[in-house]
Design a protein around this motif. Structure first.
Motif, PDB file in Angstrom:
ATOM      1  N   PRO A   1       0.779  -1.245   0.000  1.00 16.41           N
ATOM      2  CA  PRO A   1       0.000   0.000   0.000  1.00 16.41           C
ATOM      3  C   PRO A   1       0.812   1.299   0.000  1.00 16.41           C
ATOM      4  O   PRO A   1       0.315   2.326  -0.459  1.00 16.41           O
ATOM      5  N   GLY A   2       2.061   1.258   0.495  1.00 12.39           N
ATOM      6  CA  GLY A   2       2.806   2.517   0.642  1.00 12.39           C
ATOM      7  C   GLY A   2       3.170   3.161  -0.679  1.00 12.39           C
ATOM      8  O   GLY A   2       3.123   4.390  -0.828  1.00 12.39           O
ATOM      9  N   HIS A   3       3.520   2.341  -1.670  1.00 12.47           N
ATOM     10  CA  HIS A   3       3.999   2.919  -2.928  1.00 12.47           C
ATOM     11  C   HIS A   3       2.879   3.587  -3.718  1.00 12.47           C
ATOM     12  O   HIS A   3       3.147   4.339  -4.652  1.00 12.47           O
ATOM     13  N   VAL A   4       1.614   3.318  -3.343  1.00  9.71           N
ATOM     14  CA  VAL A   4       0.542   3.960  -4.117  1.00  9.71           C
ATOM     15  C   VAL A   4       0.403   5.440  -3.780  1.00  9.71           C
ATOM     16  O   VAL A   4      -0.230   6.193  -4.520  1.00  9.71           O
ATOM     17  N   CYS A   5       1.036   5.886  -2.676  1.00  4.75           N
ATOM     18  CA  CYS A   5       0.932   7.310  -2.298  1.00  4.75           C
ATOM     19  C   CYS A   5       1.419   8.231  -3.425  1.00  4.75           C
ATOM     20  O   CYS A   5       0.672   9.108  -3.879  1.00  4.75           O
ATOM     21  N   PRO A   6       2.652   8.075  -3.936  1.00  6.34           N
ATOM     22  CA  PRO A   6       3.067   8.970  -5.027  1.00  6.34           C
ATOM     23  C   PRO A   6       2.236   8.797  -6.300  1.00  6.34           C
ATOM     24  O   PRO A   6       2.063   9.762  -7.058  1.00  6.34           O
ATOM     25  N   LEU A   7       1.695   7.604  -6.512  1.00  5.12           N
ATOM     26  CA  LEU A   7       0.910   7.382  -7.729  1.00  5.12           C
ATOM     27  C   LEU A   7      -0.446   8.063  -7.616  1.00  5.12           C
ATOM     28  O   LEU A   7      -0.944   8.673  -8.569  1.00  5.12           O
ATOM     29  N   THR A   8      -1.023   7.983  -6.429  1.00 10.99           N
ATOM     30  CA  THR A   8      -2.261   8.698  -6.138  1.00 10.99           C
ATOM     31  C   THR A   8      -2.074  10.200  -6.324  1.00 10.99           C
ATOM     32  O   THR A   8      -2.896  10.887  -6.939  1.00 10.99           O
ATOM     33  N   MET A   9      -0.978  10.714  -5.780  1.00 13.36           N
ATOM     34  CA  MET A   9      -0.749  12.167  -5.864  1.00 13.36           C
ATOM     35  C   MET A   9      -0.482  12.588  -7.309  1.00 13.36           C
ATOM     36  O   MET A   9      -0.893  13.673  -7.727  1.00 13.36           O
ATOM     37  N   THR A  10       0.173  11.741  -8.069  1.00 13.00           N
ATOM     38  CA  THR A  10       0.451  12.090  -9.460  1.00 13.00           C
ATOM     39  C   THR A  10      -0.847  12.157 -10.261  1.00 13.00           C
ATOM     40  O   THR A  10      -1.100  13.126 -10.993  1.00 13.00           O
ATOM     41  N   ASN A  11      -1.673  11.153 -10.094  1.00 10.35           N
ATOM     42  CA  ASN A  11      -2.976  11.158 -10.770  1.00 10.35           C
ATOM     43  C   ASN A  11      -3.776  12.405 -10.387  1.00 10.35           C
ATOM     44  O   ASN A  11      -4.368  13.075 -11.239  1.00 10.35           O
ATOM     45  N   ALA A  12      -3.753  12.720  -9.097  1.00 11.49           N
ATOM     46  CA  ALA A  12      -4.562  13.840  -8.592  1.00 11.49           C
ATOM     47  C   ALA A  12      -3.995  15.192  -9.008  1.00 11.49           C
ATOM     48  O   ALA A  12      -4.720  16.197  -9.049  1.00 11.49           O
ATOM     49  N   ALA A  13      -2.704  15.216  -9.326  1.00 16.39           N
ATOM     50  CA  ALA A  13      -2.053  16.492  -9.652  1.00 16.39           C
ATOM     51  C   ALA A  13      -2.380  16.972 -11.059  1.00 16.39           C
ATOM     52  O   ALA A  13      -2.198  18.156 -11.368  1.00 16.39           O
ATOM     53  N   VAL A  14      -2.860  16.082 -11.900  1.00 16.24           N
ATOM     54  CA  VAL A  14      -3.041  16.448 -13.311  1.00 16.24           C
ATOM     55  C   VAL A  14      -3.939  17.679 -13.508  1.00 16.24           C
ATOM     56  O   VAL A  14      -3.575  18.594 -14.262  1.00 16.24           O
ATOM     57  N   PRO A  15      -5.100  17.769 -12.823  1.00 16.08           N
ATOM     58  CA  PRO A  15      -5.924  18.969 -13.030  1.00 16.08           C
ATOM     59  C   PRO A  15      -5.172  20.263 -12.706  1.00 16.08           C
ATOM     60  O   PRO A  15      -5.405  21.293 -13.346  1.00 16.08           O
ATOM     61  N   LEU A  16      -4.262  20.199 -11.747  1.00 19.53           N
ATOM     62  CA  LEU A  16      -3.493  21.403 -11.406  1.00 19.53           C
ATOM     63  C   LEU A  16      -2.424  21.683 -12.461  1.00 19.53           C
ATOM     64  O   LEU A  16      -2.221  22.827 -12.872  1.00 19.53           O
ATOM     65  N   LEU A  17      -1.755  20.636 -12.894  1.00 22.86           N
ATOM     66  CA  LEU A  17      -0.719  20.807 -13.913  1.00 22.86           C
ATOM     67  C   LEU A  17      -1.311  21.440 -15.168  1.00 22.86           C
ATOM     68  O   LEU A  17      -0.690  22.300 -15.804  1.00 22.86           O
ATOM     69  N   LEU A  18      -2.529  21.017 -15.494  1.00 26.24           N
ATOM     70  CA  LEU A  18      -3.155  21.519 -16.724  1.00 26.24           C
ATOM     71  C   LEU A  18      -3.488  23.010 -16.629  1.00 26.24           C
ATOM     72  O   LEU A  18      -3.728  23.665 -17.643  1.00 26.24           O
ATOM     73  N   LYS A  19      -3.484  23.526 -15.405  1.00 24.45           N
ATOM     74  CA  LYS A  19      -3.725  24.965 -15.252  1.00 24.45           C
ATOM     75  C   LYS A  19      -2.467  25.778 -15.561  1.00 24.45           C
ATOM     76  O   LYS A  19      -2.483  27.005 -15.503  1.00 24.45           O
TER      77      LYS A  19
END
Ligand SMILES: Cc1cc2nc3c(=O)[nH]c(=O)nc-3n(C[C@H](O)[C@H](O)[C@H](O)COP(=O)(O)OP(=O)(O)OC[C@H]3O[C@@H](n4cnc5c(N)ncnc54)[C@H](O)[C@@H]3O)c2cc1C
Length: 557
Positions: A137-155
Motif C-alpha cells: 500500500p505505501g507505494h501507491v501514495c506517489p501514484l495517487t498524488m500524481t494522478n490527482a495532480a493532473v488537473p493542477l498541472l493543466l492549469k
C-alpha cells in the motif's frame, strides 16, 4: 539408543495465500467493475491481478516495508544531496503499478485533441489501485498524488506541454534528474506544516515574486512531505494576496536542484515503504497556480481525487485481510473440524465480508462519478466523497483486526501479512482530511451547497423505494438534519447514517437479497452490537461466504 523423534513435521498449517489472481478470485470486485463501467479493462485487470497476487509480488511488498527508505542528506564530501534511497522491491512495485497506469490512466484521453474521457476509466483505475494496495500500500501514495495532480498541472499550460507526456508515460524512472532527462515523472503535495495541517490558513511558508521566469521564491517548512523524491510538488504558501498554490519542480530549467532540503524521514506506525519527510524550502522557485489567495480552491481538485483513492485503498486492505482470513480458515482444523465449518467462525467471517462488500460497492459507485459529468454524478461526487472516505477508512482497522484474529497467533506475527495490513489501516483516515474534517465537510455541503443535496437525496429515495427498513434509515437522516441544534456536533452522526443508508441502498441494487437484507438488519436496525459475528442467519452467512471466498487456482486457469 533412544528413538529419534522428529519435532519438525509441519501439520495443520494452511497453504499461504499467494499465487491467487486478485481480480478473478474476487467476485464482488469483478461484479462492481463490470457494473460501474470498467468492464472494458477486464483483460488488463486480470493480468495485473495475477501479478499483484503472485508470491513474487507479495514478497516485493514485504521487502519494501522491511527495508524502509533511507534519507541521504549529504554526499560523502559534505554537499547537500537530499535524496531518498529505496529497496529495489519498492522500485519494482512502482514500476509494475505505473505500467498498469495507476498514476495517469484516467487522463489518457487528453492526448487526443477534443477526445472525451473514457467511460469507466476511473472505475478501471480504482480496480487496479484496489489490487496494488493488496500487493503493497505505501507505494501507491506517489501514484495517487500524481494522478490527482493532473488537473493542477493543466492549469499551467507552459509546464503542461512538456510535463504531461511524461505523466502519461508508463515506464517508471526513479532517477534524480531534471524532468527532460527522464522518461516519466511523479508528483507530491506540500500542505501540512508543524502548526497546522487541517487549518492550512495557519501556513507560515511565504512566497514572494521575483524568481526567474516569473516564479515566486518560497521559504518555509513542511511537516509532512510524502514521496519527497517526486519530480514536482504542489505546495501551499502565503503570498501577498493570501494562501496560494504553487508548482515547485525538483529541478530548475537550468538543470540545478531547486532549493528544497529534506530534514528527516518520519518513523511511522505503518505505511513504511512510503517515505514521508520533513522539508525546508529555502527560496525554492515555485509557479503560481490560479490566483493569489485562491490556494485552497486550486488544490481542492487534487485533494478530492486523493480522497477517493484513500477510500479505495482502505476497501482493498479490507479485502486483502478478509481473503487471507477465509483462506486460512479453509485450511486450518480445530477440534477435528475445519475452521470454515465452525458455525461461530463462519458467522464472524460472513459479518466481516458484509462490511467489505458494502465498502467495495460504495467506493466503486463513487469512482464511477469521477467519470461522469452530469449534475447527478457531480452531486454524488461532492457529497459522497467525504461520506465514503469517512466511513470506509474508519471501519477498515476494525475489520482488519478481526480478520487478523481469524489467523490466531500467526495473524499477529510479521511473517504473515495481516500485522502489516493492520498497521497500515488507520492512515487513510488520518491523511487527506481526517475523520472530523470529512464529517464537517458533509455538514458544509448541507449548509452551503444546497443544490447538491436534493440530487443525492432523491437518488437515494428512488433506490430504497418500498423498503421499510431503508426508508426508516432515510428518516433518521432527515431527523438529524431537522432536530439537531448544533450540526457541527452532529456531523459524525449525519455522515455515518448517510454512509450506512447509501451502502444499504447500493447493496439492495447490486447484491443478492441475502446480502442486502443482512446489512439492513445488522447495520441499520436490530440489536445494538459492537463486535463482529452477530445477527446473521444461516442463509445469509452462506451467501456472504460464497461471495467472499477467493476463487482460487485462477493463476493456473
Ligand atoms: C503518513 C502520512 C503522510 C502524510 N503525507 C502528507 C503529504 O505528503 N503532504 C501533506 O501536506 N500532508 C501530509 N500528511 C499530513 C496529513 O494530511 C495531516 O496530518 C492531516 O491533514 C491532519 O493535520 P494535522 O496533523 O495538522 O492535525 P490537525 O489539523 O491538528 O488535526 C488534529 C485532529 O483534529 C481534528 N480536527 C481538525 N479540525 C477540527 C474541527 N474544526 N473540529 C473538530 N475536529 C477537528 C482532525 O480531524 C484531527 O483528527 C501526511 C500524514 C501522514 C500521517
Amino acid at each position: 539408543m533412544p528413538e529419534r523423534i522428529s519435532t519438525h513435521e509441519v501439520l495443520n498449517q494452511p497453504t499461504l495465500f499467494e499465487n491467487v489472481n486478485l481480480f478473478t478470485s474476487d467476485v464482488v470486485l469483478k461484479e462492481a467493475v463490470a457494473r460501474e463501467g470498467g468492464g472494458y479493462a477486464a483483460q488488463e485487470l486480470d493480468a495485473f491481478g495475477a501479478f499483484c497476487g503472485s508470491a513474487d509480488a507479495l514478497e516485493l511488498g514485504r521487502l519494501a516495508n522491511d527495508f524502509v527508505p533511507q534519507l541521504v542528506t549529504h554526499d560523502v564530501q559534505g554537499r547537500r544531496a537530499d535524496v531518498v534511497q529505496f529497496h529495489p522491491a519498492y522500485h519494482a512495485c512502482m514500476a509494475a503499478s505505473m505500467e498498469a497506469g495507476l498514476h495517469s490512466s484516467v487522463w489518457r484521453h487528453l492526448t487526443d485533441a477534443g477526445a472525451e474521457r473514457r467511460a469507466g476509466a476511473s472505475v478501471a483505475r480504482a480496480a487496479a489501485l484496489f489490487m496494488a494496495t493488496q500487493m503493497e500500500p505505501g507505494h501507491v501514495c506517489p501514484l495517487t498524488m500524481t494522478n490527482a495532480a493532473v488537473p493542477l498541472l493543466l492549469k499551467l499550460p507552459e509546464f503542461a506541454k512538456s510535463w504531461f507526456p511524461k505523466v502519461l508515460s508508463r515506464s517508471y524512472d526513479s532517477r534524480f534528474l531534471p524532468m527532460d532527462k527522464k522518461s516519466s515523472v511523479t508528483f507530491g503535495m506540500g500542505m501540512t506544516e508543524k502548526q497546522g495541517g487541517t487549518d492550512v490558513r495557519a501556513n507560515t511558508t511565504r512566497a514572494v515574486p521575483g524568481g526567474p521566469d516569473a516564479s515566486y521564491l518560497i521559504t518555509g517548512h513542511k511537516w509532512f512531505l510524502s514521496a519527497p523524491m517526486s519530480d514536482g510538488f504542489f505546495v501551499l504558501a502565503q503570498a501577498t494576496g493570501g494562501l496560494s498554490c504553487f508548482f515547485v519542480p525538483r529541478f530548475l530549467r537550468d538543470g540545478s536542484v531547486n532549493a528544497i532540503q529534506l530534514q528527516r524521514l518520519k518513523s511511522k506506525l505503518g505505511n513504511r515503504a512510503n517515505a514521508s519527510s520533513e522539508a525546508e524550502f529555502h527560496g525554492a522557485c515555485g509557479w503560481l497556480v490560479g490566483d493569489e489567495g485562491r490556494g485552497v480552491a486550486a488544490i481542492i481538485d487534487m485533494v478530492t481525487w486523493t480522497r477517493l483513492d484513500c477510500a479505495v485503498s482502505s476497501a482493498g486492505l479490507m479485502r486483502s485481510a478478509l481473503a487471507n482470513a477465509v483462506h486460512h480458515c479453509e485450511g486450518r482444523r480445530v477440534f477435528g473440524k475445519l475452521l470454515i465449518d465452525q458455525p461461530l467462525m463462519r458467522h464472524v467471517l460472513a459479518d466481516i465480508a458484509l462490511d467489505v462488500e458494502a465498502a467495495t460497492q460504495l467506493v466503486f459507485q463513487l469512482a464511477r462519478t469521477f467519470d461522469e459529468d452530469d449534475a447527478s454524478a457531480g452531486a454524488w461526487r461532492r457529497l459522497m466523497t467525504p461520506v465514503t472516505k469517512y466511513w470506509v477508512c474508519k471501519i477498515a482497522p476494525r475489520a482488519v483486526y478481526e480478520a487478523m484474529e481469524c489467523l490466531g497467533g500467526n495473524g499477529y506475527t510479521e511473517a504473515f501479512p495481516l500485522a502489516r495490513i493492520y498497521r497500515e489501516a488507520p492512515v487513510n483516515s488520518i491523511w487527506e482530511g481526517s475523520g472530523n474534517v470529512m464529517a464537517l465537510d458533509v455538514v458544509r455541503v448541507f449548509e452551503r451547497e444546497p443544490e447538491v443535496v436534493p440530487l443525492v437525496v432523491e437518488r437515494l429515495a428512488r433506490m430504497i423505494q418500498g423498503d421499510p427498513k431503508l426508508s426508516a434509515a432515510h428518516h433518521r437522516v432527515e431527523a438529524i438534519l431537522h432536530e439537531r441544534s448544533n450540526m457541527e456536533a452532529a456531523a459524525r452522526e449525519l455522515t455515518e447514517q448517510l454512509a450506512l443508508l447509501a451502502a444499504g441502498a447500493l447493496l439492495r441494487e447490486t447484491s443478492p437479497p441475502q446480502v442486502s437484507d443482512a446489512f439492513v438488519k445488522t447495520r441499520l436496525s436490530g440489536w445494538p452490537r459492537q463486535t463482529y459475528g452477530q445477527g446473521l442467519v444461516a442463509a445469509e452467512i452462506k451467501a456472504l461466504l460464497a461471495r467472499a471466498t477467493p476463487v482460487c487456482n485462477s493463476l493456473n486457469t
